[in-house]
Write a protein that holds these residues in place. Structure first.
Motif, PDB file in Angstrom:
ATOM      1  N   THR A 101       0.816  -1.343   0.100  1.00 14.00           N
ATOM      2  CA  THR A 101      -0.159   0.126  -0.071  1.00 14.00           C
ATOM      3  C   THR A 101       1.174   1.717   0.042  1.00 14.00           C
ATOM      4  OG1 THR A 101      -1.282  -1.774   0.937  1.00 14.00           O
ATOM      5  CG2 THR A 101      -2.126   1.294   0.942  1.00 14.00           C
ATOM      6  N   VAL A 102       1.843   1.102   0.399  1.00 11.24           N
ATOM      7  CA  VAL A 102       2.779   2.655   0.815  1.00 11.24           C
ATOM      8  C   VAL A 102       3.500   2.827  -0.473  1.00 11.24           C
ATOM      9  CG1 VAL A 102       4.592   2.992   1.143  1.00 11.24           C
ATOM     10  CG2 VAL A 102       2.763   2.625   3.378  1.00 11.24           C
ATOM     11  N   LEU A 103       4.339   1.334  -0.788  1.00  7.47           N
ATOM     12  CA  LEU A 103       4.940   1.504  -2.069  1.00  7.47           C
ATOM     13  C   LEU A 103       3.811   1.778  -3.247  1.00  7.47           C
ATOM     14  CD1 LEU A 103       7.155  -1.451  -1.712  1.00  7.47           C
ATOM     15  CD2 LEU A 103       7.766   0.912  -1.862  1.00  7.47           C
ATOM     16  N   PHE A 104       2.954   1.706  -3.103  1.00  8.08           N
ATOM     17  CA  PHE A 104       1.464   1.511  -4.483  1.00  8.08           C
ATOM     18  C   PHE A 104       1.705   3.324  -4.541  1.00  8.08           C
ATOM     19  CE2 PHE A 104      -2.975   1.864  -6.086  1.00  8.08           C
ATOM     20  CZ  PHE A 104      -2.472   1.574  -6.854  1.00  8.08           C
ATOM     21  N   THR A 105       1.065   3.963  -3.241  1.00  5.83           N
ATOM     22  CA  THR A 105       0.836   4.995  -2.857  1.00  5.83           C
ATOM     23  C   THR A 105       1.602   5.957  -2.971  1.00  5.83           C
ATOM     24  OG1 THR A 105      -1.065   4.703  -1.108  1.00  5.83           O
ATOM     25  CG2 THR A 105      -0.596   6.802  -1.293  1.00  5.83           C
ATOM     26  N   ALA A 106       2.966   5.732  -2.823  1.00  8.37           N
ATOM     27  CA  ALA A 106       4.072   6.379  -2.754  1.00  8.37           C
ATOM     28  C   ALA A 106       4.548   6.325  -4.293  1.00  8.37           C
ATOM     29  CB  ALA A 106       5.735   6.375  -2.896  1.00  8.37           C
ATOM     30  N   GLY A 107       4.757   5.159  -5.333  1.00  8.73           N
ATOM     31  CA  GLY A 107       4.632   5.446  -6.207  1.00  8.73           C
ATOM     32  C   GLY A 107       3.863   6.020  -7.542  1.00  8.73           C
ATOM     33  N   SER A 108       2.746   5.608  -6.671  1.00  5.71           N
ATOM     34  CA  SER A 108       1.402   6.343  -8.052  1.00  5.71           C
ATOM     35  C   SER A 108       1.364   8.132  -7.669  1.00  5.71           C
ATOM     36  CB  SER A 108       0.237   5.096  -7.256  1.00  5.71           C
ATOM     37  OG  SER A 108      -0.026   4.647  -8.112  1.00  5.71           O
ATOM     38  N   LEU A 256      -4.681   5.089  -1.830  1.00  3.29           N
ATOM     39  CA  LEU A 256      -4.938   4.598  -0.688  1.00  3.29           C
ATOM     40  C   LEU A 256      -6.216   3.179  -0.654  1.00  3.29           C
ATOM     41  CD1 LEU A 256      -3.955   6.082   2.397  1.00  3.29           C
ATOM     42  CD2 LEU A 256      -2.224   4.754   1.537  1.00  3.29           C
ATOM     43  N   LYS A 257      -7.063   3.895  -1.822  1.00  2.69           N
ATOM     44  CA  LYS A 257      -8.540   3.079  -1.126  1.00  2.69           C
ATOM     45  C   LYS A 257      -8.622   2.793  -2.978  1.00  2.69           C
ATOM     46  CE  LYS A 257     -11.563   6.997  -2.111  1.00  2.69           C
ATOM     47  NZ  LYS A 257     -11.907   6.676  -3.481  1.00  2.69           N
ATOM     48  N   VAL A 258      -7.899   2.528  -4.208  1.00  3.11           N
ATOM     49  CA  VAL A 258      -7.240   2.033  -4.617  1.00  3.11           C
ATOM     50  C   VAL A 258      -7.982   0.774  -4.990  1.00  3.11           C
ATOM     51  CG1 VAL A 258      -6.675   2.022  -7.058  1.00  3.11           C
ATOM     52  CG2 VAL A 258      -6.519   4.461  -6.545  1.00  3.11           C
ATOM     53  N   LEU A 259      -9.174  -0.189  -5.786  1.00  6.45           N
ATOM     54  CA  LEU A 259      -8.678  -1.012  -5.273  1.00  6.45           C
ATOM     55  C   LEU A 259      -9.395  -1.573  -6.617  1.00  6.45           C
ATOM     56  CD1 LEU A 259     -10.642  -4.086  -4.123  1.00  6.45           C
ATOM     57  CD2 LEU A 259     -12.673  -2.767  -4.263  1.00  6.45           C
ATOM     58  N   ASP A 260     -10.093  -1.046  -8.215  1.00  2.00           N
ATOM     59  CA  ASP A 260     -10.642  -1.680  -8.974  1.00  2.00           C
ATOM     60  C   ASP A 260      -9.543  -1.534 -10.063  1.00  2.00           C
ATOM     61  OD1 ASP A 260      -9.988   0.616  -9.193  1.00  2.00           O
ATOM     62  OD2 ASP A 260     -12.087   1.696  -9.935  1.00  2.00           O
ATOM     63  N   VAL A 261      -8.204  -0.691  -9.885  1.00  2.00           N
ATOM     64  CA  VAL A 261      -7.525  -1.111 -10.769  1.00  2.00           C
ATOM     65  C   VAL A 261      -6.708  -2.370 -10.821  1.00  2.00           C
ATOM     66  CG1 VAL A 261      -5.024  -0.303 -11.799  1.00  2.00           C
ATOM     67  CG2 VAL A 261      -6.989   1.648 -11.618  1.00  2.00           C
ATOM     68  N   ILE A 277      -4.069  -2.977   1.058  1.00  2.00           N
ATOM     69  CA  ILE A 277      -5.662  -2.909   2.256  1.00  2.00           C
ATOM     70  C   ILE A 277      -6.269  -2.946   2.141  1.00  2.00           C
ATOM     71  CG2 ILE A 277      -5.665  -1.916   5.079  1.00  2.00           C
ATOM     72  CD1 ILE A 277      -3.039  -0.744   5.091  1.00  2.00           C
ATOM     73  N   ALA A 278      -6.608  -1.934   1.320  1.00  2.00           N
ATOM     74  CA  ALA A 278      -8.002  -1.916   1.028  1.00  2.00           C
ATOM     75  C   ALA A 278      -8.356  -3.385  -0.479  1.00  2.00           C
ATOM     76  CB  ALA A 278      -8.213  -0.567  -0.926  1.00  2.00           C
ATOM     77  N   LEU A 279      -7.810  -3.827  -0.811  1.00  2.00           N
ATOM     78  CA  LEU A 279      -7.749  -5.235  -2.011  1.00  2.00           C
ATOM     79  C   LEU A 279      -8.254  -6.138  -0.645  1.00  2.00           C
ATOM     80  CD1 LEU A 279      -8.734  -5.950  -4.897  1.00  2.00           C
ATOM     81  CD2 LEU A 279      -5.785  -7.254  -4.202  1.00  2.00           C
ATOM     82  N   ALA A 280      -7.479  -6.262   0.785  1.00  2.00           N
ATOM     83  CA  ALA A 280      -8.145  -7.354   1.455  1.00  2.00           C
ATOM     84  C   ALA A 280      -9.200  -7.001   2.074  1.00  2.00           C
ATOM     85  CB  ALA A 280      -6.889  -6.739   2.239  1.00  2.00           C
TER      86      ALA A 280
END
Length: 322
Positions: A101-108, A256-261, A277-280
């Motif tokens: 989640t941290v890596l996905f958010t920071a990179g995005s 942080l709450k991206v799920l569909d992608v 975390i959103a997917l979990a």
């Protein structure tokens, strides 16, 4: 008698009643104005309470209950305290989900902001067909998310994907990366797709902020030698900072709450390499039907969003004050 008749002669013999004091009309006008304000405010407040306040409160309460499919039939949701939080935090996948989640958010956020700002600065200069090109850049934002992820799933396919076919056609390239099935590349690919989806939002907001900066400041700065990078550092960036704050805070809260992608590209795989975390939370609620655990994960996301917003806003305010 002469004094009493004088006002009548001055008005043609017709007596006029005394004007009402302004003080008597004031309170009634204020009350009427306040009633109009309340009439416009009540629908908005009701909307926020029903569609934002109630779901948040319900989600917080569910995080402390054993809320399953049986609850829909019996209406019983036993209070379990922090058991749901202990369960989700103790899960072996939780640590991986937090890191992803941290890596996905920071990179995005980094990719979306840098590319969006570069494009906004490019379109800030007037040239032919700039309006048409800006409209085309908005297409990723307008395409339905499911359609966009389906196209990218085809593009990133290992065997028949367009990206690997282009790479194979290049000289001295003899690799076919497994973009969505490799544990080391899947998260990178998902971040890249999310950057593509978020660039239009960043570009639009930042371009609007650039339009509000007076051109006279750049002309005055040019007289003092502030051109190019110096103009950006000393004129553009300080005046654009409030817009940057809005873009970053909203971007982090949304990402942080991206799920569909992630759900459309990898489903959290391979081997939980793209699990967030959103997917979990989604998996716990709608695959395992453990709504209490899903609500607990959702509450953790809310706390993370609030923590970032508070820390960033305070740091930004301190930087502005200095």
């Amino acid at each position: 008698m002469a004094d009493l008749a004088a006002p009548r002669r001055a008005t043609g013999g017709v007596s006029t009643p005394p004007a009402a004091p302004a003080a008597r009309r004031g309170p009634s006008k204020r009350v009427a104005g306040r009633a109009v304000e309340v009439a416009f405010l009540v629908p908005a407040v009701l909307y926020l309470v029903l569609f934002f306040g109630y779901p948040i409160v319900k989600n917080v309460v569910m995080g402390f209950q054993e809320y399953t499919t049986r609850t829909f039939f019996t209406g019983e949701a036993p209070w379990v305290g922090l058991a749901n939080y202990a369960h989700v935090v103790g899960d072996a996948v939780f640590t991986r989900s937090v890191v992803n989640t941290v890596l996905f958010t920071a990179g995005s956020i980094a990719g979306q902001f840098v590319v969006g700002l570069a494009i906004a600065l490019f379109f800030h200069k007037r040239f032919a067909l700039s309006g048409v090109l800006r409209s085309l850049i908005l297409l990723p934002w307008l395409i339905p998310m499911i359609a966009g992820t389906a196209v990218w799933r085809w593009i990133l396919d290992t065997d028949n994907g367009a990206l690997n076919r282009i790479l194979s056609a290049l000289p001295f390239v003899d690799v076919r990366p497994e973009w969505l099935t490799s544990t080391s590349l899947a998260l990178v690919a998902v971040i890249g797709v999310n950057i593509w989806l978020g660039i239009p939002f960043n570009m639009t907001i930042l371009y609007g902020g650039l339009q509000e900066i007076p051109e006279e400041l750049y002309e005055a700065g040019a007289l003092d030698g502030a051109t190019g990078w110096r103009a950006f550092r000393h004129i553009t960036w300080p005046l654009l900072r409030p817009v940057v704050t809005v873009v970053l805070v909203l971007g982090v809260v949304y990402t942080l709450k991206v799920l569909d992608v992630i759900l459309g590209l990898t489903g959290g795989g391979p081997a939980n390499a793209t699990q967030t975390i959103a997917l979990a939370s989604y998996m716990s609620s709608f695959r395992e039907f453990d709504f209490g655990a899903g609500a607990a994960l959702g509450n953790i996301l809310i706390v993370m969003s609030l923590a970032f917003a508070i820390v960033y806003l305070r740091a930004n305010r301190r930087a502005v004050d200095e």
